[in-house]
Design an enzyme around this catalytic site. Structure first.
Site: not given
Length: 427
Positions: A62, A138, A162
């Site tokens: 990420k 996310s 997330s």
């Protein structure tokens, strides 16, 4: 060419076949670097005195984790021109030492501040079951890299859900460990009182192996399916109210299966958690505001307006409001710990509703983002640990998603329950 290099090259070829979708999944995809890292992992694995726990596994990253020589941009135009990281963050260093190969930096909701995965800068990918449905945020790009079979593990973060939300939507396993288990050094923050690094994977064993490496601890061997009926808390007045029809039906069937297997299910009243849900909004906005307020003028032109609006909510908060919210959160955590004292774990649907369409969320962001975050963020509010498991449902492509949770520090109990329930629910 060794097996790890061949695996990395085959995955690169898959990415190259994705066309425009690849740009919605990755903020940075450096093929040469991946192959260099694969070659390094090959040497490391061959020369290791004992088997490495993540030997040859591909791991997407990420765009919050520092990787040496790469810009950590949080999928934002505001940060894309910052200096590259001078060194790997602790978790990246650990996964490399364990024989894994970092495989591209993945897209996300800007600054990790939403549960649906929209990003106006890179575009929003669909999910693995519906190209028009939200990917979940996310960690949106990370979820897709695992679900599409590009990588074995995605490194995500979980401030309000997330890791678990994209896992639930894409049929994956996502573990939000106890916050203090995971090192946060070199991971770009949103709200440090809530942020927790975590893995997404296609199976439970890989998710646990990633957790062990990330946290630097060993999980005790599981006794899946070997007796040991559990006392399981099922919430009322929070988590299980206002579910959509599909989620309600699936959760009822899961509870029936657990009861039939001999587990004891008892109701626990967690209405006080729902009553204090506004604390998440206050505290996450306040902590994000502290990071980005100096850049609000720039974000007016280069940022995601939805994200900026959420941070600007903190403009209305006084210092006393913040202090009161932190104090109330401490009380709510204590109440939650007391409420769960008489059960081994609690369960709930990971999501209150099935994934809506991207177009629906764009038209009704505030309501649908709040609904997608609701159940997962309740557990961030009380500083709990939790895992989301996919549960196959006859006649449906998208599985159900079951969340198993415990109080902070009960990671091993949650993972033991996950082994028991996964063996039961997958059969």
């Amino acid at each position: 060419m060794g097996a790890i290099i061949e695996k990395a090259q085959a995955a690169i070829n898959k990415v190259d076949q994705l066309g425009d979708l690849a740009g919605k999944i990755f903020t940075d995809f450096d093929r040469e670097r991946i192959l260099r890292d694969a070659a390094h992992a090959e040497i490391l694995v061959v020369n290791a005195p004992k088997p490495l726990p993540l030997a040859g596994l591909l791991v997407s990253v990420k765009d919050l984790y520092d990787e040496v020589g790469k810009v950590t941009s949080a999928a934002s135009r505001l940060l894309k021109d910052r200096a590259p990281a001078a060194r790997d963050c602790e978790i990246i260093a650990r996964i490399k030492a364990a024989g894994a190969v970092p495989f591209g930096r993945t897209t996300m909701s800007e600054f990790a501040y939403s549960g649906v995965g929209l990003n106006p800068h890179y575009g929003t990918p669909g999910n693995v079951f519906d190209p028009d449905g939200i990917p979940g945020g996310s960690t949106s790009g990370g979820g897709l890299t695992v679900a599409l079979g590009l990588v074995d593990i995605a490194l995500g973060t979980d401030t309000g859900g997330s890791v678990r939300i994209p896992s639930a939507i894409n049929g994956l396993y996502g573990f939000k460990a106890s916050r203090l288990r995971m090192p946060g050094d070199g991971i770009h923050p949103l709200a440090k009182s809530f942020d927790t690094a975590g893995p997404l994977a296609r199976n439970l064993e890989t998710a646990i192996a990633a957790f062990e490496v990330m946290a630097g601890i060993a999980v005790p061997p599981a006794s899946a399916g070997q007796g040991g009926a559990l006392r399981i808390g099922v919430p009322v007045n929070a988590f299980t109210n206002d579910l959509d029809d599909r989620v309600k039906r699936d959760f009822s069937a899961i509870c029936a299966t657990l009861r039939a297997a001999g587990h004891e299910l008892v109701e626990i009243d967690l209405g006080f958690v729902a009553e204090n849900a506004v604390l998440n909004k206050i505290l996450v906005a306040a902590e994000a505001h502290d990071i980005y307020a100096k850049d609000f003028a720039k974000l007016e032109t280069c940022g995601d307006a939805r994200v900026l609006s959420r941070m600007r909510f903190a403009d209305s908060l006084s210092l006393q409001d913040r202090c009161d919210a932190y104090a109330r959160r401490t009380d709510v955590i204590a109440q939650f710990n007391t409420a769960l004292a008489d059960v081994d774990v609690m369960i709930a649907p990971t999501l209150a509703m099935m994934a809506p369409k991207i177009s629906e969320v764009e038209a009704d962001f505030d309501r649908l983002n709040a609904m997608m975050l609701r159940n997962t963020s309740y557990l961030n509010l009380v500083d709990a640990c939790a895992i989301s498991l996919p549960v196959p449902v006859a006649g449906e492509d998208a599985p159900a998603a079951l969340m198993i949770a415990g109080i902070h520090g009960q990671d091993f109990a949650v993972l033991e329950a996950a082994h028991k329930f996964d063996a039961l629910l997958q059969s």
